[in-house]
Design a protein around this motif. Structure first.
Motif, mmCIF file in Angstrom:
data_model
loop_
_atom_site.group_PDB
_atom_site.id
_atom_site.type_symbol
_atom_site.label_atom_id
_atom_site.label_comp_id
_atom_site.label_asym_id
_atom_site.label_seq_id
_atom_site.Cartn_x
_atom_site.Cartn_y
_atom_site.Cartn_z
ATOM 1 N N ASN A 484 41.053 49.515 52.123
ATOM 2 C CA ASN A 484 40.035 49.249 51.108
ATOM 3 C C ASN A 484 38.916 50.281 51.157
ATOM 4 O O ASN A 484 38.386 50.710 50.126
ATOM 5 C CB ASN A 484 39.454 47.841 51.288
ATOM 6 N N LEU A 515 47.638 44.887 47.445
ATOM 7 C CA LEU A 515 47.523 44.952 45.998
ATOM 8 C C LEU A 515 48.378 43.828 45.419
ATOM 9 O O LEU A 515 49.594 43.786 45.657
ATOM 10 C CB LEU A 515 48.006 46.300 45.472
ATOM 11 N N THR A 523 45.145 43.237 41.261
ATOM 12 C CA THR A 523 43.952 42.838 41.989
ATOM 13 C C THR A 523 44.034 43.353 43.415
ATOM 14 O O THR A 523 45.015 43.088 44.125
ATOM 15 C CB THR A 523 43.813 41.299 42.016
ATOM 16 N N LEU A 524 43.015 44.099 43.834
ATOM 17 C CA LEU A 524 42.912 44.515 45.226
ATOM 18 C C LEU A 524 42.376 43.340 46.029
ATOM 19 O O LEU A 524 41.404 42.686 45.636
ATOM 20 C CB LEU A 524 41.975 45.710 45.363
ATOM 21 N N GLU A 573 39.462 38.556 47.182
ATOM 22 C CA GLU A 573 39.457 39.703 46.274
ATOM 23 C C GLU A 573 38.467 40.753 46.737
ATOM 24 O O GLU A 573 37.354 40.455 47.176
ATOM 25 C CB GLU A 573 39.125 39.257 44.854
ATOM 26 N N THR A 575 36.215 43.783 45.470
ATOM 27 C CA THR A 575 35.618 44.197 44.200
ATOM 28 C C THR A 575 34.682 45.381 44.393
ATOM 29 O O THR A 575 34.115 45.577 45.464
ATOM 30 C CB THR A 575 34.818 43.044 43.567
ATOM 31 N N THR A 581 39.535 45.979 39.063
ATOM 32 C CA THR A 581 40.587 46.660 39.818
ATOM 33 C C THR A 581 41.370 47.605 38.932
ATOM 34 O O THR A 581 41.710 48.725 39.327
ATOM 35 C CB THR A 581 41.531 45.631 40.457
#
Length: 591
Positions: A484, A515, A523-524, A573, A575, A581
């Motif tokens: 990340n 992912l 969505t990460l 999540e 963000t 994302t």
């Protein structure tokens, strides 16, 4: 040849000699008041590279030049991997063909030495005259006995059996095997039975100084523990060879090999061995896996060229060039031929075998060789103070991990460039392989410098393909630990500078980045290793009591199942303020 023309001494007498002071004054003039220190380069080894080196830099340095086993007559030795339970017949046939087409020897990486058919090898190749190397993790003594049982009077080449570096279990038993091997091969001067796996450290991101320091620590352990009534200290020293892996940092890789030879003499001197024992060290240099990429893979050809040039100019005795597509393709004739011919071109067309030690006397190379040697010796002494190897292996692995993480961050920020991966990417790149199959493969090498960037790029490409085809399945791709932060730094690098400082993202240390791709969005997310492990077992339908389960990189299932599992196991999540994302991924893909 008697009729060969005599070389003419090189002379530049038409140019006036310029003093160091004059050069320094010209630099200050050209910088127009800027501080010359702004041109310095601070390396990951902790060495500061100056923009200008001069004759005075050689004052006080040890005697220059390579001696002993360093030679211009280096060997071109392709590598063939032999999988578990494989007799090796196909690899042996390929090796026999390669020896007819430019190779000088062959290196077999054996996963299962017991399955390898040495009788077939002996029928296809004359073992007494063919330069052959073998890497083995277990059963090495039995393997050498089987080689000799073929009736060959001698062996030529080497054996890489390094239980210290490779963390092989039952070290006492492995050392006993090594003593037996040294006894069996003591009368084979062209066979090195104790090749150290220095490539292990290079292929995990170690600095050039770490690589040398850790290799010396392994060598010191063998020098202390192997001598016995049957094997003398001199015989142990005579059996040594070092396998190194080279990365594209051209001048530092040249300096690494030269510094290794210098420190090898220092190490053996400490054990009371004569200078000629150190001069006999052989170096087997292979191109590194650490620097290879699956993105824009033809750039690997440039990397292996740089690495091979550094190897032969640094004094390697044998080189092994890997095919540019080995990360994602099975061995094939096209890439194998390119790899095999590269050393031939460097020898026959570039003439790199015509000058002994061409780096000698270079102000820059001699200086950094000395600096690398000093830093590497300090690392060796620190490992020895911590108990030596294998006692200090935890410390060694932790230091390798920290250096690798630093490089991942430098790559993400663009400070360290990988052409085709984090600079000059091809957003329209079409892959010569199946990304889904590659991500699922257990053989996909995740220890490389480019891996965090690659896995994100491949996962994103799969997501966009799925979305365009409106497939009603979902996927979770494991991007790795700390990824990340790599994603954030890569994304920030693409934004205007005024936006970078205002953006924040947070995720706990030690979590795994994933992912989550659905037909609608990507969505990460992040999860703890336990969360992801339980999640993977459910998706793969693996019982909780299955001890050897290793979660795959790519998990797919129907959308409802995947959404429920992600929610159940508490994935969070990741963000970036102000960006979705999809925005982040599209920007990273160059869309």
């Amino acid at each position: 040849m008697a009729d060969a023309p005599r070389s003419t001494p090189v002379s530049f007498s038409e140019f006036d000699s310029i003093t160091t002071a004059a050069w320094q004054e010209r630099i200050r003039h050209d910088l127009k008041g800027a501080d010359p220190e702004t041109l310095e380069w601070h390396t990951t080894e902790g060495i500061t590279v100056q923009p200008f080196y001069h004759r005075e830099a050689l004052a006080g340095l040890p005697a220059t030049g390579l001696t002993g086993a360093a030679t211009t007559d280096w060997l071109n030795v392709p590598t063939y991997a032999v999988a578990a339970a494989d007799t090796g017949h196909h690899a042996i046939d390929q090796a026999a063909d390669a020896l007819q087409r430019g190779a000088d020897g062959i290196f077999f990486e054996l996963t299962d030495a017991l399955a390898f058919d040495v009788e077939y090898l002996g029928r296809k190749l004359p073992l007494a005259t063919t330069y052959l190397g073998y890497s083995i993790r277990m059963g090495a003594a039995g393997f050498v006995e089987r080689l000799l049982a073929t009736g060959t009077p001698v062996l030529r080449g080497f054996l890489r059996f390094d239980p210290i570096t490779d963390h092989t279990p039952d070290l006492a038993g492995q050392l006993s095997d090594l003593r037996k091997i040294l006894t069996l091969t003591r009368d084979f001067p062209e066979f090195r039975a104790l090749t150290l796996n220095g490539a292990f450290f290079a292929n995990r991101g170690g600095t050039v100084t770490q690589q040398i320091g850790f290799v010396l620590a392994a060598a010191a352990t063998y020098l202390e523990q192997l001598p016995s009534e049957e094997v003398t200290l001199a015989q142990v020293a005579a059996a040594f060879q070092v396998q190194v892996a080279l990365n594209p940092n051209y001048f530092f890789e040249i300096a690494k090999l030269r510094a290794l030879r210098r420190l090898w003499a220092t190490l053996l001197h400490a054990y009371g061995l004569p200078a000629e024992a150190a001069a006999d060290l052989r170096i087997f240099a292979a191109t590194a896996t650490w620097s290879q990429t699956t993105l824009d893979p033809h750039t690997n050809l440039l990397r292996v060229t740089t690495e091979t040039m550094a190897a032969v100019l640094g004094g390697a005795n044998a080189v092994s060039v890997a095919p540019f597509d080995r990360l994602y393709q099975s061995p094939n004739e096209f890439s194998s031929r390119l790899a095999r011919n590269l050393p031939v071109i460097l020898r026959e067309e570039a003439g790199l075998n015509r000058v002994a030690d061409p780096a000698a006397g270079s102000y820059y190379l001699e200086t950094i060789t000395d600096q690398v040697a000093r830093e590497a010796w300090a690392i060796f002494q620190r490992v020895e103070a911590a108990g030596g190897l294998p006692s200090a292996i935890g410390m060694v692995l932790q230091e390798l991990h920290l250096v690798a993480q630093t490089q991942f961050q430098r790559i993400a920020s663009g400070e360290q460039v990988i052409v085709g991966t984090n600079r000059f990417q091809n957003p329209q790149e079409s892959f010569d392989y199946n990304p889904k199959r590659l991500l699922r493969s257990k053989e996909f090498d995740s220890t490389r410098a480019a891996y965090p960037s690659e896995v994100l790029r491949l996962a994103t490409a799969l997501h966009f393909q799925r979305r365009e085809k409106k497939r009603r399945r979902a996927a979770v791709v494991l991007l790795g630990t700390h990824t990340n932060q790599v994603i954030l730094e890569s994304f920030l690098r693409l934004l205007p500078i005024q936006e970078r400082l205002a953006l924040k993202a947070s995720h706990p240390e030690g979590t795994l980045s994933v992912l989550f791709s659905t037909p609608e969005a990507a969505t990460l997310m992040y999860a703890t290793p336990d969360q992801f492990g339980h999640f993977a077992r459910i998706v793969c339908r693996v019982p909780v009591d299955e001890p050897d389960f290793i979660p795959p990189t790519l998990l797919t299932a129907d959308l409802a199942t995947m959404q429920e599992a992600v929610s159940l196991f508490g994935f969070k999540e990741f963000t970036v303020e102000g960006y979705s994302t999809e925005d982040v991924l599209a920007r990273l893909q160059g869309r």
